[in-house]
Scaffold this motif. Sequence first.
Motif, short mmCIF file in Angstrom:
data_model
loop_
_atom_site.label_atom_id
_atom_site.label_comp_id
_atom_site.label_asym_id
_atom_site.label_seq_id
_atom_site.Cartn_x
_atom_site.Cartn_y
_atom_site.Cartn_z
N LEU A 1 11.33 8.96 1.71
CA LEU A 1 10.59 8.65 2.92
C LEU A 1 11.27 7.55 3.72
O LEU A 1 11.34 7.61 4.96
CB LEU A 1 9.15 8.25 2.57
N ILE A 2 11.78 6.53 3.04
CA ILE A 2 12.51 5.47 3.74
C ILE A 2 13.73 6.05 4.45
O ILE A 2 14.02 5.71 5.60
CB ILE A 2 12.94 4.37 2.75
N ASP A 3 14.46 6.93 3.77
CA ASP A 3 15.62 7.57 4.40
C ASP A 3 15.21 8.40 5.61
O ASP A 3 15.93 8.46 6.61
CB ASP A 3 16.34 8.46 3.38
N GLN A 4 14.05 9.03 5.51
CA GLN A 4 13.56 9.85 6.63
C GLN A 4 13.26 8.97 7.84
O GLN A 4 13.63 9.32 8.98
CB GLN A 4 12.30 10.59 6.21
N PRO B 1 8.95 6.42 -7.06
CA PRO B 1 10.24 5.89 -6.58
C PRO B 1 11.05 6.93 -5.82
O PRO B 1 11.67 6.61 -4.80
CB PRO B 1 10.93 5.46 -7.87
N ALA B 2 11.05 8.17 -6.30
CA ALA B 2 11.84 9.21 -5.64
C ALA B 2 11.28 9.54 -4.27
O ALA B 2 12.03 9.66 -3.28
CB ALA B 2 11.89 10.46 -6.51
N SER B 3 9.96 9.70 -4.16
CA SER B 3 9.37 10.07 -2.88
C SER B 3 9.45 8.93 -1.88
O SER B 3 9.65 9.15 -0.68
CB SER B 3 7.92 10.51 -3.06
N LEU B 4 9.34 7.68 -2.35
CA LEU B 4 9.45 6.54 -1.43
C LEU B 4 10.88 6.41 -0.91
O LEU B 4 11.09 6.15 0.28
CB LEU B 4 9.01 5.25 -2.11
N THR B 5 11.86 6.58 -1.78
CA THR B 5 13.25 6.52 -1.35
C THR B 5 13.53 7.57 -0.28
O THR B 5 14.18 7.29 0.73
CB THR B 5 14.20 6.72 -2.54
N TYR C 1 16.07 2.20 -3.74
CA TYR C 1 14.91 1.94 -4.59
C TYR C 1 14.94 2.75 -5.89
O TYR C 1 14.66 2.23 -6.96
CB TYR C 1 13.63 2.26 -3.80
N ILE C 2 15.31 4.00 -5.80
CA ILE C 2 15.30 4.84 -7.01
C ILE C 2 16.35 4.35 -8.01
O ILE C 2 16.18 4.48 -9.22
CB ILE C 2 15.50 6.33 -6.64
N GLN D 1 0.83 -1.21 0.00
CA GLN D 1 0.00 0.00 0.00
C GLN D 1 0.86 1.26 0.00
O GLN D 1 0.57 2.22 -0.72
CB GLN D 1 -0.94 0.00 1.23
N LEU D 2 1.92 1.25 0.81
CA LEU D 2 2.83 2.41 0.85
C LEU D 2 3.52 2.60 -0.49
O LEU D 2 3.64 3.72 -1.00
CB LEU D 2 3.86 2.22 1.96
N ILE D 3 3.99 1.50 -1.07
CA ILE D 3 4.68 1.57 -2.36
C ILE D 3 3.76 2.13 -3.44
O ILE D 3 4.17 2.96 -4.27
CB ILE D 3 5.20 0.18 -2.76
N ALA D 4 2.50 1.71 -3.42
CA ALA D 4 1.54 2.16 -4.44
C ALA D 4 1.23 3.65 -4.33
O ALA D 4 0.88 4.29 -5.32
CB ALA D 4 0.24 1.35 -4.32
#
Length: 428
Positions: free
Chosen positions: A131-134, A125-129, A293-294, A118-121
């Motif tokens: 957010l994971i770093d955050q 790719p840029a915003s998820l990368t 991810y990116i 759900q989070l991935i969807a």
Amino acid sequence: MRYENKFWHREGNRFYQENKEVDLTGLRYLHSGVDTVKQLYNCLIRPDVLQSLQLSYDLADVYFEVGGVDWLITRSSKASGYQFILKNLDLGFVVLLKSFYADADISASHLKIECTPQLIADHTPASLTALIDQIAGLFCVQLVHAGISVHIATDVKGLVMPSDFEARLVAKAKRQFKFNTISNIQMELNETSVVYGAGQSYTFGSAGALQFCVYDKTAEAVKSDKIGFWEDVWSEVPATDFNGDFSDSARISEYEQGDQIHRIEARFHHSVINQFCWGTKLDDGSPLTIKNYIELVPHLTALWQYALNNFRLQYSTSYIDPIWQSLIQDVQYFCPSPKIHYRRQQKPPSDNSRRNVAFWLGNQIKLYSRARFTPAYVVSRLMASGLEADLAHYFNLKLYGESDALHSVLLEFVGDKMRTHLLQGVAA
């Protein structure tokens, strides 16, 4: 048996060769995307965070707050490699913290962050990368991306599993297990193939390498209580006969409640991604780099095609099955992959390995000398050891596996050493 991977001639969804024809008109792809992302970091744990987390755990508090975010605490087993598991599935994260194999006050692989579908969807790719770093920054400092694991999947409507699917799937799995119900046992098996529930779900390969799965996603989504989410995803695909008429009588979505959806999934462990980085060169000669991810996203389609070739459904010894050809040719993740030659390679040996190779090689030659084997036989066993890369590095050879140089050098080296051992009375 030698298998080829020839493609059929094709016109749309009609596949033909010689006097055979297969029609895949009823096959519809309802979703192709990333199902799971696991980001690894080398880092230092924030001392105050680890101290507070340990205190909360010792006091049997199941909740932990850091950076204004609440987490559910569980203690992990050593098999996972991490001491603590922190979950916030409302946000879409599972955090594994503090390596069992390194002290907390040194920089090491102390952190792994897993993301839900759900989070991935919901992210690019840029915003998820980012957010994971955050999230990683809440727990650790000096963050360095150390690798990434990924599960990529395609959901298919109208897929009829052949009764001889197992027999025709060319794979490297060495053992086979059968169970009557769905479970997570495939996570504990190594180099296996697993079949669940009357041939409705298949798992091939190791969870610690490349794993390939085909299963009834509808049944799994109901079991995991995620059917609502996936039905929304599948319903976004328009029906083949949809003409833009949004009247009540028009069928807009290809998916209808009750349809059986099969998922075809490839699960890449971070070690496999790293092997592609070690073995693949870009056009300018620089190595491929995939650490987050990116960086991974541009290569997903190529990884998908690699998995389909590694676990390949054959129609015959010469031709792959039309279903597999369609999966290879029609499924794409985000964008086409770069036109580079992807190649897996084990981690190159370091200078630290030379000492170990010297000890191993010396002991092997001495034992073979005592048994009075010939140098040619000894070299054949050394070449079959799987350590060609280490041996080539030891003898300063660059083209191992691509020339006879390593074999020739070994034959001369082994012959001299065995002669010396014999003359010194080792075999007496």
